[in-house]
Write a protein that holds these residues in place. Structure first.
Motif, PDB file in Angstrom:
ATOM      1  N   MET B   1      -8.982  -4.570  -4.698  1.00  0.00           N
ATOM      2  CA  MET B   1      -7.717  -5.057  -4.149  1.00  0.00           C
ATOM      3  C   MET B   1      -7.034  -3.953  -3.342  1.00  0.00           C
ATOM      4  SD  MET B   1      -5.621  -7.340  -6.793  1.00  0.00           S
ATOM      5  CE  MET B   1      -6.702  -7.837  -8.111  1.00  0.00           C
ATOM      6  N   THR B   2      -6.560  -4.267  -2.195  1.00  0.00           N
ATOM      7  CA  THR B   2      -5.825  -3.281  -1.408  1.00  0.00           C
ATOM      8  C   THR B   2      -4.338  -3.479  -1.617  1.00  0.00           C
ATOM      9  OG1 THR B   2      -5.735  -4.746   0.485  1.00  0.00           O
ATOM     10  CG2 THR B   2      -7.588  -3.226   0.379  1.00  0.00           C
ATOM     11  N   ASP B   3      -3.579  -2.478  -1.239  1.00  0.00           N
ATOM     12  CA  ASP B   3      -2.142  -2.567  -1.419  1.00  0.00           C
ATOM     13  C   ASP B   3      -1.445  -3.270  -0.257  1.00  0.00           C
ATOM     14  OD1 ASP B   3      -1.657  -1.680  -3.882  1.00  0.00           O
ATOM     15  OD2 ASP B   3      -0.506   0.087  -3.312  1.00  0.00           O
ATOM     16  N   ASN B   4      -2.252  -3.724   0.714  1.00  0.00           N
ATOM     17  CA  ASN B   4      -1.657  -4.245   1.949  1.00  0.00           C
ATOM     18  C   ASN B   4      -0.654  -5.361   1.730  1.00  0.00           C
ATOM     19  OD1 ASN B   4      -3.161  -2.465   3.306  1.00  0.00           O
ATOM     20  ND2 ASN B   4      -4.791  -3.910   3.886  1.00  0.00           N
ATOM     21  N   ALA B   6       0.337  -6.451  -1.172  1.00  0.00           N
ATOM     22  CA  ALA B   6       0.819  -6.447  -2.553  1.00  0.00           C
ATOM     23  C   ALA B   6       2.311  -6.712  -2.592  1.00  0.00           C
ATOM     24  CB  ALA B   6       0.511  -5.108  -3.203  1.00  0.00           C
ATOM     25  N   VAL B   7       2.684  -7.679  -3.420  1.00  0.00           N
ATOM     26  CA  VAL B   7       4.107  -7.974  -3.593  1.00  0.00           C
ATOM     27  C   VAL B   7       4.607  -7.267  -4.843  1.00  0.00           C
ATOM     28  CG1 VAL B   7       3.567 -10.134  -4.778  1.00  0.00           C
ATOM     29  CG2 VAL B   7       5.788  -9.843  -3.720  1.00  0.00           C
ATOM     30  N   LEU B   8       3.659  -6.915  -5.706  1.00  0.00           N
ATOM     31  CA  LEU B   8       4.012  -6.257  -6.961  1.00  0.00           C
ATOM     32  C   LEU B   8       2.884  -5.294  -7.300  1.00  0.00           C
ATOM     33  CD1 LEU B   8       6.136  -6.506  -9.370  1.00  0.00           C
ATOM     34  CD2 LEU B   8       4.499  -8.041 -10.421  1.00  0.00           C
ATOM     35  N   LEU B  28      -2.683  -1.649 -10.841  1.00  0.00           N
ATOM     36  CA  LEU B  28      -3.128  -2.962 -10.390  1.00  0.00           C
ATOM     37  C   LEU B  28      -2.104  -3.492  -9.403  1.00  0.00           C
ATOM     38  CD1 LEU B  28      -5.250  -5.212 -10.992  1.00  0.00           C
ATOM     39  CD2 LEU B  28      -3.727  -6.010 -12.798  1.00  0.00           C
ATOM     40  N   SER B  29      -2.595  -4.222  -8.383  1.00  0.00           N
ATOM     41  CA  SER B  29      -1.665  -4.805  -7.421  1.00  0.00           C
ATOM     42  C   SER B  29      -1.817  -6.315  -7.404  1.00  0.00           C
ATOM     43  CB  SER B  29      -1.935  -4.265  -6.022  1.00  0.00           C
ATOM     44  OG  SER B  29      -1.551  -2.922  -5.965  1.00  0.00           O
ATOM     45  N   PHE B  30      -0.718  -6.989  -7.102  1.00  0.00           N
ATOM     46  CA  PHE B  30      -0.741  -8.457  -7.048  1.00  0.00           C
ATOM     47  C   PHE B  30      -0.408  -8.890  -5.634  1.00  0.00           C
ATOM     48  CE2 PHE B  30       0.255  -7.088 -11.324  1.00  0.00           C
ATOM     49  CZ  PHE B  30      -0.711  -7.775 -12.055  1.00  0.00           C
ATOM     50  N   GLN B  31      -1.299  -9.735  -5.071  1.00  0.00           N
ATOM     51  CA  GLN B  31      -1.168 -10.131  -3.679  1.00  0.00           C
ATOM     52  C   GLN B  31      -0.207 -11.310  -3.537  1.00  0.00           C
ATOM     53  OE1 GLN B  31      -3.189  -7.265  -3.594  1.00  0.00           O
ATOM     54  NE2 GLN B  31      -3.452  -8.120  -1.546  1.00  0.00           N
TER      55      GLN B  31
END
Lengths: 309, 257
Positions: B1-4, B6-8, B28-31
Motif C-alpha cells: 500500500m502506498t501513502d498516496n 491514504a486518508v488515515l 498501515l495506511s487506509f485508502q
C-alpha cells in the motif's frame, strides 16, 4: 450394537423417582411458608386498620374526616378534619424531595459515570453508613443543630418546624435515591454508551442523553420509593417538626405529620376503645392508602417505561 | 500500500492494556473510498487496532497508545485533539447492533442533535436511512421504538445513525457476525455501496466476507507474547491469491486460526 447396550444399561435408563423427593417437598413447603409470611402480614395489617377504624367512621363520618380543616381530637372544641396532618406530612415530604431528588440523582450520575473506581469504593460504603444511621439521630441533628443554624437565616423560624425536618429528611433519603438510581444507570449496557461516544458525544452528553433516559424507569421508581419512605418516616418528624396540626404551607412553622400524631397519641393516656384512641387507626389507614397509591403509581410508571424501551 | 491516497495512516502503533502489550509497532495506511479488511486469528489485536483509529480505546480502562494515527495531517492522539471531534469524522459500527432504546427517528437524529446539526433534520434522517438501505422498510414507522426492528434492520439502523453525522471514515467491528445470512448479505452489499462516499475499515473473522467486500486486506498475527503485529497488507486479490508470506497463506487456506 451400541444402542442395545445403552438401553440395557440400568444406570443410564432408570427414570423412576429419585431418592429424596420427600425432602424436596419439605424444603419447597418451607420456602412457601416464608413467602406467605409477607402476604399474611399485609392482610393482617389491612384487616386491623379497617376493623379498628370502623367505630371511628361510625361516629365521625368519612367526609368530615377527609375534608375538615381542623384537627383537635383531644382538646375541646374537638374536630376531626385530617387535612392539617395531610398538609404537614406533604410539606415535609416535598421539602425532603427538594433535597434528595437533585442531590441523589447527581450523586448517582457521578458514581455511575464519572467517579474513578477508587473514589467510588470509598463513597458507596459511606452512603450506606449514612443510610444506616438511626432516624432518632437525624431527629436530634435537625432539632439541635440544623434548626439553630437555619434560625440565623430565618429569624422567624420556630424551634419545631417543617423546614429543618424536611431538609434533614432529604439528607436521610438521599442515599436511597442515589443507590437505586445508580443501580438503574449501571444496568444500562456499555454498548449504548459506546454508540453515543462513536457519534461524537461528550461524557456529559452520554450521561444526560443516553444513560439517564435509558434508566428512567428505575430513577422514577427511586423517587417514588423515597417519597413513600418520607411520608412514612416517623421519628425525625416527631422530634423536629412539632406537634401542632396546622393547615399551612409555610415551612417555617411548627406542624404535625400523620405519623407524628400517631406517636403522640400512642404515647399518651388515651383509653383503649375511645374515639380519640380510634383516630390512630383512621389516620393509619389513610397513611397506608397514601403509600399504597404511590407504590402503585410507581409500579405503573415503571411498567409503562419498560414497555417504551 | 502506498501513502498516496491514504486518508488515515497508522505509524509505529503499539497499544498496552496495563502491562500487557496488545499490539506492537503496526504501520498501515487506509485508502480513500476503499474497504480495508483487517483479518487474523482471535486475539491478534484486530479490534484493538480498529478502536485506536477513532480513539474508542480511550474508553477502555488502562489502555495506553504509543505511536501515531494520522488523519488529515494531524495525529489524533495529539493532546490538543478532542476525541469527540475525532469520532465525529471517524464513525464506528459495532459487532452487536446497539440502537438506543428510542424511536427509529431519534436514533438517526441523535448524532445530529448532539452536534448541533439540526437544520433540515427530517431530510437528513431520510437521507441516512436511504443510504443505509432501510428507508423503505421503516418509513411508515419512524416513531416506533428501534427495538422492534429485526437484528439485521437494527444493524442497518446503526449504520444509518453513523452516516447521519457524515463521517469520512466508518470503522466496522465484525458488523455482520450477529446476523443471519440474509442480514449479512444486506450489510455486505451496503458496504460496497458506501465506498462511493466513505472509506471503510472492517474487522472480520470471515475469510469469504473479507474476500467479497474488501479492496485491501491487512493480515495480523500475534507473537509468543500474544502481542499483535502486521504480517502483510495489500490488495485483497493479491493477499488471497498470491500471499507473499507463508503464514498468510496458511491462515487464509484454513490451516490454522
Amino acid at each position: 450394537m451400541r444402542n442395545t447396550n445403552l438401553v440395557n444399561d440400568p444406570v443410564t435408563f432408570h427414570l423412576g423417582k429419585r431418592k429424596g423427593s420427600l425432602q424436596e417437598k419439605i424444603v419447597g413447603f418451607i420456602f412457601f411458608l416464608c413467602a406467605s409470611v409477607s402476604i399474611v402480614t399485609t392482610i393482617a395489617i389491612i384487616g386491623t386498620l379497617l376493623i379498628q377504624s370502623i367505630p371511628f367512621f361510625q361516629e365521625v363520618g368519612i367526609w368530615e374526616f377527609i375534608s375538615g380543616d381542623r384537627w383537635s381530637p383531644i382538646l375541646k372544641p374537638r374536630a376531626y378534619g385530617v387535612l392539617p396532618l395531610v398538609f404537614g406530612t406533604s410539606l415535609v415530604a416535598f421539602l425532603s424531595l427538594l433535597v434528595a431528588v437533585p442531590v441523589g440523582l447527581l450523586l448517582a450520575i457521578f458514581l455511575s459515570e464519572y467517579s474513578p473506581k477508587r473514589l467510588r469504593s470509598i463513597l458507596k460504603p459511606m452512603l450506606e453508613i449514612l443510610a444506616g444511621i438511626p432516624t432518632v439521630v437525624y431527629g436530634y441533628f435537625a432539632l439541635t443543630y440544623v434548626t439553630p443554624q437555619l434560625q440565623k437565616i430565618f429569624p422567624d423560624l420556630m424551634v419545631f418546624n417543617a423546614l429543618s425536618a424536611g431538609l434533614v429528611m432529604g439528607l436521610m433519603i438521599t442515599p436511597m435515591v442515589s443507590s437505586l438510581s445508580e443501580d438503574a444507570m449501571t444496568a444500562v449496557p456499555q454498548s449504548l454508551r459506546n454508540a453515543a461516544y462513536a457519534l461524537g458525544a461528550t461524557k456529559r452528553e452520554v450521561a444526560t442523553k443516553v444513560v439517564v433516559p435509558a434508566a428512567t424507569s428505575g430513577i422514577v421508581a427511586s423517587f417514588l420509593l423515597s417519597f413513600s419512605r418520607a411520608i412514612g418516616e416517623t421519628m425525625l418528624v416527631t422530634i423536629a417538626a412539632g406537634a401542632t396540626p396546622k393547615m399551612t404551607l409555610n415551612p417555617l412553622e411548627s406542624i404535625q405529620t400523620m405519623t407524628a400524631y400517631i406517636v403522640q397519641l400512642a404515647l399518651g393516656e388515651t383509653p383503649h376503645g375511645s374515639l380519640e384512641y380510634n383516630t390512630i387507626f383512621a389516620v393509619g389507614l389513610l397513611l397506608f392508602i397514601f403509600t399504597l397509591v404511590i407504590n402503585l403509581v410507581g409500579h405503573f410508571l415503571v411498567q409503562h417505561w419498560k414497555e417504551a424501551i | 500500500m502506498t501513502d498516496n491516497d491514504a486518508v488515515l495512516s497508522v505509524r509505529d502503533l503499539s497499544v498496552y492494556y496495563g502491562e500487557f502489550r496488545a499490539i506492537k509497532n503496526i504501520s498501515l495506511s487506509f485508502q480513500a473510498n476503499r474497504v480495508t479488511a483487517l483479518i487474523g486469528p482471535s486475539g491478534c489485536g484486530k479490534s484493538t487496532l480498529l478502536r485506536c483509529l477513532n480513539r474508542m480505546n480511550d474508553l477502555v480502562p488502562q489502555a495506553r497508545v504509543e505511536g501515531e494515527v494520522v488523519y488529515s495531517q494531524q495525529d489524533i492522539y495529539d493532546p490538543q485533539i478532542d476525541p469527540a471531534q475525532v469520532r465525529l469524522h471517524i464513525g464506528m459500527v459495532f459487532q452487536k447492533p446497539n440502537p438506543f432504546p428510542k424511536s427509529i427517528f431519534d436514533n438517526v437524529a441523535f448524532g445530529l442533535k448532539i452536534n448541533g446539526l439540526t437544520n433540515n433534520i427530517d431530510e437528513a434522517v431520510e437521507k441516512s436511512l436511504r443510504s443505509a438501505a432501510l428507508w423503505d422498510e421503516v418509513k411508515d414507522r419512524l416513531n416506533e421504538n428501534a427495538m422492534t426492528l429485526s437484528g439485521g434492520q437494527q444493524q442497518r439502523l446503526c449504520i444509518a445513525r453513523t452516516l447521519a453525522v457524515e463521517p469520512e471514515i466508518i470503522l466496522m467491528d465484525e458488523p455482520a457476525s450477529a446476523l443471519d445470512p440474509i442480514g449479512t448479505l444486506a450489510i455486505e452489499s451496503l458496504m460496497r455501496d458506501l465506498t462511493e462516499k466513505y472509506t471503510i475499515v472492517v474487522v472480520t473473522h470471515n475469510m469469504q466476507q473479507a474476500a467479497r467486500v474488501s479492496d485491501e486486506t491487512a493480515f495480523l498475527m500475534m507473537d509468543e507474547d500474544r502481542a499483535g503485529y502486521l504480517v502483510e497488507s495489500g490488495k485483497t486479490d493479491n493477499i488471497f491469491q498470491n500471499p507473499k508470506d507463508e503464514r498468510t497463506e496458511a491462515y487464509i487456506t484454513g490451516r490454522f486460526g
